[in-house]
Design a protein around this motif. Sequence first.
Motif, mmCIF file in Angstrom:
data_model
loop_
_atom_site.group_PDB
_atom_site.id
_atom_site.type_symbol
_atom_site.label_atom_id
_atom_site.label_comp_id
_atom_site.label_asym_id
_atom_site.label_seq_id
_atom_site.Cartn_x
_atom_site.Cartn_y
_atom_site.Cartn_z
ATOM 1 N N TYR A 100 0.817 -1.218 0.000
ATOM 2 C CA TYR A 100 0.000 0.000 0.000
ATOM 3 C C TYR A 100 0.847 1.263 0.000
ATOM 4 N N GLU A 101 1.965 1.205 -0.678
ATOM 5 C CA GLU A 101 2.814 2.384 -0.796
ATOM 6 C C GLU A 101 2.410 3.151 -2.049
ATOM 7 N N PRO A 102 2.624 4.448 -2.057
ATOM 8 C CA PRO A 102 2.212 5.240 -3.226
ATOM 9 C C PRO A 102 3.030 4.882 -4.472
ATOM 10 N N ILE A 103 2.347 4.862 -5.587
ATOM 11 C CA ILE A 103 3.032 4.616 -6.868
ATOM 12 C C ILE A 103 2.723 5.730 -7.869
ATOM 13 N N HIS A 104 1.957 6.732 -7.438
ATOM 14 C CA HIS A 104 1.542 7.795 -8.358
ATOM 15 C C HIS A 104 2.721 8.584 -8.926
ATOM 16 N N HIS A 105 3.835 8.607 -8.247
ATOM 17 C CA HIS A 105 5.011 9.340 -8.703
ATOM 18 C C HIS A 105 5.820 8.566 -9.756
ATOM 19 N N ARG A 106 5.486 7.309 -9.944
ATOM 20 C CA ARG A 106 6.221 6.467 -10.899
ATOM 21 C C ARG A 106 5.780 6.770 -12.321
#
Length: 115
Positions: A60-66
């Motif tokens: 559940y870590e953010p991936i939107h920056h990828r």
Amino acid sequence: MIAELPFGFWTSLLGSGNRYDMRLWRPALHRAFPGYRGPRRALHQDLYHLRKLRNRIAHYEPIHHRHLIADHATILTVLGHISPEAASWVRENDRVPEALVRRTDVCAALLPTRF
């Protein structure tokens, strides 16, 4: 037993830190990727990259920056190495590109979410 082995184990089989090239890759393991024609190292890098993405999602870590478009392309590429037929089917039925195009507007609440 095979189902219980983590993704990291399978990725490590292709890594450069072992001596599996002559023992596993050349005699047998390359057959798991019938659509792949290239150095083992490049395939390992793609699998390592996907394992890191999968781990981020699973925890559940953010991936939107990828760069999700590149991540998606890598998934399809690796799938094509394993099964060109499956990759073709996924490309025909895939809704991820549409979701990635819409994500800025959805995050800004300009468009509704759709699943």
